[in-house]
Design an enzyme around this catalytic site. Structure first.
Site, PDB file in Angstrom:
ATOM      1  N   GLY A 219       0.822  -1.197   0.000  1.00  0.00           N
ATOM      2  CA  GLY A 219       0.000   0.000   0.000  1.00  0.00           C
ATOM      3  C   GLY A 219       0.859   1.252   0.000  1.00  0.00           C
ATOM      4  O   GLY A 219       0.381   2.353   0.266  1.00  0.00           O
ATOM      5  N   CYS A 329     -14.500   3.319 -29.152  1.00  0.00           N
ATOM      6  CA  CYS A 329     -15.833   3.884 -29.286  1.00  0.00           C
ATOM      7  C   CYS A 329     -16.573   3.838 -27.973  1.00  0.00           C
ATOM      8  O   CYS A 329     -17.476   3.035 -27.762  1.00  0.00           O
ATOM      9  CB  CYS A 329     -16.576   3.188 -30.415  1.00  0.00           C
ATOM     10  SG  CYS A 329     -15.806   3.646 -31.971  1.00  0.00           S
ATOM     11  N   TYR A 357      -0.333  -2.165 -12.928  1.00  0.00           N
ATOM     12  CA  TYR A 357      -1.766  -2.245 -13.217  1.00  0.00           C
ATOM     13  C   TYR A 357      -2.148  -1.558 -14.529  1.00  0.00           C
ATOM     14  O   TYR A 357      -3.195  -0.924 -14.629  1.00  0.00           O
ATOM     15  CB  TYR A 357      -2.581  -1.655 -12.051  1.00  0.00           C
ATOM     16  CG  TYR A 357      -2.195  -2.270 -10.728  1.00  0.00           C
ATOM     17  CD1 TYR A 357      -2.663  -3.536 -10.386  1.00  0.00           C
ATOM     18  CD2 TYR A 357      -1.340  -1.625  -9.845  1.00  0.00           C
ATOM     19  CE1 TYR A 357      -2.288  -4.127  -9.192  1.00  0.00           C
ATOM     20  CE2 TYR A 357      -0.961  -2.215  -8.654  1.00  0.00           C
ATOM     21  CZ  TYR A 357      -1.435  -3.458  -8.326  1.00  0.00           C
ATOM     22  OH  TYR A 357      -1.066  -4.039  -7.157  1.00  0.00           O
TER      23      TYR A 357
HETATM   24  C1  LIG Z   1      -2.497  -6.019  -4.769  1.00  0.00           C
HETATM   25  C2  LIG Z   1      -1.847  -6.549  -3.568  1.00  0.00           C
HETATM   26  C3  LIG Z   1      -0.597  -6.056  -3.179  1.00  0.00           C
HETATM   27  C4  LIG Z   1       0.120  -4.942  -3.900  1.00  0.00           C
HETATM   28  O1  LIG Z   1      -0.448  -3.705  -3.703  1.00  0.00           O
HETATM   29  P1  LIG Z   1       0.261  -2.383  -4.257  1.00  0.00           P
HETATM   30  O2  LIG Z   1      -0.638  -1.275  -3.889  1.00  0.00           O
HETATM   31  O3  LIG Z   1       0.446  -2.534  -5.718  1.00  0.00           O
HETATM   32  O4  LIG Z   1       1.597  -2.295  -3.591  1.00  0.00           O
HETATM   33  C5  LIG Z   1      -0.022  -6.624  -2.061  1.00  0.00           C
HETATM   34  N1  LIG Z   1      -0.628  -7.622  -1.394  1.00  0.00           N
HETATM   35  C6  LIG Z   1      -1.815  -8.119  -1.742  1.00  0.00           C
HETATM   36  C7  LIG Z   1      -2.416  -9.228  -0.966  1.00  0.00           C
HETATM   37  C8  LIG Z   1      -2.467  -7.604  -2.841  1.00  0.00           C
HETATM   38  O5  LIG Z   1      -3.671  -8.092  -3.178  1.00  0.00           O
END
Ligand SMILES: *Cc1c(COP(=O)(O)O)cnc(C)c1O
Length: 405
Positions: A219, A329, A357
């Site tokens: 995160g 479109c 992503y």
């Molecule tokens: C998507 C995800 C991540 C990575 O999240 P980021 O925001 O890209 O760092 C880490 N752990 C889990 C379990 C996830 O689903």
């Protein structure tokens, strides 16, 4: 990487194209590990779903990362890229027991996020395989509502309020819990809120006596603009290291501290380069229409994310205001009322923060091909995925012959 590198890569391989800078990935990885150098055992599990190209995975392995996966296909990609099963953690949400059992056979570390499956795994395997549990600490780390996963109504993790039930299942089935995990979602801005969530996890961890690791998920927020606030990794490193080492001392064992960053490692390393097909003046704006759309780059439409856009064909031109849109479109706005150096039809526009992503969320909508991917490594461009062809579009389709049915 330099403007000129992007231009020459796009000219050589055609647009639209994703370009990734290996140096930037390594830089981010080193920044994270340096911030936690005070932790004896650190494990960085790269979240494959952010960018899952085999060569990216192989590069992650080379720089020392392990991987975090959310589907058996990602586990298979990791194995194909050369990871040992011990370097793979499987952190699915809501997948079938059959899929989890297949991943158990492949040998990856399993992370379970609901009590129903935990009880079934416990009943079948007992203490034969170590299991990690994903806890939902119910602490909101902020960010877009769609990417926040720690709130009370979230589908992710085993609620802290279910701890008594969780412990009963572990005892009844003799499970060997070797890890506890949380992932509170994207965009951590407030370190103290993250540390609060960590405290919740430490509190849970005390209940298990055979732990090997604590996984704090991810995160980490990366900047999209010059004025964006990003997660202060160094501050987090300092504070969490102190607290983690304290916990280990009390626990009586040097545990491994794990993270699973996706975006943090790859977002800024990626550029999505498109070519401008049409400049269209309307009553309200000037549209720059590029040879792509949300089929290749969905983040602005899906998450309302802001991506810097640079006219790399005319980087020092006079600045004007544009709405940058795609060619599919359906409304696919990349940016509105954006100041960009003057655009001529045929110019190349580079979108920043396109490493995470973007390609992994691309589709064939409008029956367009998914673009080429290039890794810029050691000052050289390496194609790591070929652009699709018409063959790819039709290969799994079945054309019925209605005259003979
Ligand atoms: C998507 C995800 C991540 C990575 O999240 P980021 O925001 O890209 O760092 C880490 N752990 C889990 C379990 C996830 O689903």
């Amino acid at each position: 990487m330099k403007n000129a590198d992007l231009v020459s890569i796009a000219k050589q391989n055609g647009a639209p194209i994703y370009v990734y800078d290996a140096d930037k990935i390594a830089f981010q990885y080193n920044r994270l590990t340096s911030a936690f150098k005070g932790v004896k055992n650190l494990k960085i599990n790269y979240a494959v779903k952010a960018l899952s190209n085999l060569s990216i995975l192989s590069f992650m392995k080379k720089i020392g990362a392990s991987i975090d996966t959310v589907s058996i296909q990602e586990v298979q990609l990791g194995l194909k890229a050369g990871f040992d099963p011990s370097q793979i953690i499987f952190t699915p949400n809501g997948v079938s027991l059959e899929e989890i059992e297949k991943v158990i056979e492949l040998g990856a570390q399993i992370n379970i996020d609901n009590l129903s499956v935990l009880e079934q795994i416990g009943t079948k395997y007992g203490n034969k395989i170590p299991i990690c549990v994903r806890i939902n600490p119910h602490i909101m780390a902020g960010g877009n509502a769609n990417i926040s996963v720690g709130h009370i109504d979230s589908k992710f993790g085993i609620s802290i309020h279910q701890l008594p039930h969780l412990l009963r299942i572990v005892k009844n089935t003799n499970l060997n819990i070797n890890g506890v995990h949380m992932h509170t979602g994207s965009d951590i801005l407030d370190i103290d809120i993250f540390l609060q969530a960590a405290e919740v996890l430490f509190d849970i961890a005390k209940n298990f006596d055979s732990l090997e690791f604590i996984d704090f998920g991810s995160g980490f927020k990366v900047p999209y603009t010059e004025t964006d606030i990003e997660t202060d990794i160094e501050e987090l490193g300092q504070k969490l290291t102190t607290r983690f080492n304290e916990f280990c001392k009390k626990y009586g064992k040097d545990l491994t501290l794990a993270f699973e960053p996706g975006k943090y490692l790859v977002s800024e390393a990626g550029y999505f380069v498109t070519k401008v097909n049409v400049i269209k003046q309307t009553t309200s704006t000037i549209f720059a229409q590029v040879d792509s759309g949300f089929n290749h780059f969905i983040r602005p439409m899906f998450y309302n994310s802001y991506h810097k856009i640079k006219n790399i064909s005319n980087p020092n031109g006079k600045e004007r205001f544009y709405s940058v849109v795609g060619y599919i479109c359906e409304t696919d706005t990349f940016a509105s009322n954006r100041k960009i150096s003057e655009i001529t039809e045929g110019d190349l526009l580079a979108f920043s923060n396109a490493g995470g992503y973007c390609q992994t969320m691309a589709s064939n909508y409008n029956s367009r091909y998914r673009p080429t991917e290039v890794l810029f490594y050691n000052n050289k461009a390496h194609v790591i995925r070929q652009r699709e062809t018409f063959e790819d579009i039709v290969k799994n389709q079945v054309l019925l012959d209605f005259n003979n049915l």
